[in-house]
Design a protein around this motif. Structure first.
Motif, PDB file in Angstrom:
ATOM      1  N   THR A 128       2.381   1.749  -3.523  1.00 29.69           N
ATOM      2  CA  THR A 128       1.446   2.166  -4.559  1.00 29.69           C
ATOM      3  C   THR A 128       0.790   3.510  -4.266  1.00 29.69           C
ATOM      4  O   THR A 128       0.357   4.188  -5.184  1.00 29.69           O
ATOM      5  N   GLN A 129       0.731   3.901  -2.979  1.00 27.43           N
ATOM      6  CA  GLN A 129       0.124   5.168  -2.595  1.00 27.43           C
ATOM      7  C   GLN A 129       0.992   5.847  -1.540  1.00 27.43           C
ATOM      8  O   GLN A 129       0.573   5.989  -0.391  1.00 27.43           O
ATOM      9  N   ARG A 188       0.842  -1.199   0.000  1.00 23.67           N
ATOM     10  CA  ARG A 188       0.000   0.000   0.000  1.00 23.67           C
ATOM     11  C   ARG A 188       0.883   1.257   0.000  1.00 23.67           C
ATOM     12  O   ARG A 188       0.618   2.211  -0.712  1.00 23.67           O
TER      13      ARG A 188
END
Length: 104
Positions: free
Chosen positions: A95-96, A92
Motif C-alpha cells: 500500500t505504501q 504495508r
C-alpha cells in the motif's frame, strides 16, 4: 504470465540460489518482491536468560541474515517476515511502496 507482472518470491534466503533466481526474473522483465520468513524466531533460546554462547550465536545468525538481506536488496525489495501470524509488513509495502535503492 507476461513480462511486467509483479512477482512475489517466498524465500528464507538461506542460500545463494535466491539471488540467482532474482537476477533471472529481473532479466526476463518480472519486477519481484521477496517475502522472506525469518528463521531466527524459531532458533531463539526458549529461556529468558540465554547463555553467553547462545546470545553470541543468535547475534551472529542475525548479522548473517542482515548481510543476506542487504545483498538481495540490490536486486529486489525484501520484506523481513519475522512475525509469522501477521502479514502487516507485506501489506504495508503493497500500500505504501518505497523506491528500491537501485533507482529502478
Amino acid at each position: 504470465f507476461p513480462p511486467g507482472v509483479t512477482t512475489v518470491l517466498l524465500s528464507s534466503l538461506a542460500d545463494e540460489s535466491s539471488l540467482l533466481l532474482l537476477s533471472h526474473l529481473r532479466r526476463r522483465g518480472y519486477p519481484t518482491v521477496v517475502l522472506s520468513p525469518s528463521p531466527l524466531p524459531l532458533l531463539a533460546p526458549v529461556t529468558d536468560h540465554p547463555s553467553e554462547s547462545d546470545a553470541l550465536a543468535m547475534r551472529l545468525l542475525a548479522l548473517v541474515r542482515r548481510l543476506r538481506m542487504s545483498q538481495v536488496w540490490r536486486e529486489s525489495p525484501v520484506i523481513d517476515w519475522d512475525q509469522y501470524w501477521s502479514l502487516a509488513p507485506f501489506l504495508r509495502f503493497l500500500t505504501q511502496p518505497s523506491h528500491n535503492a537501485r533507482g529502478s
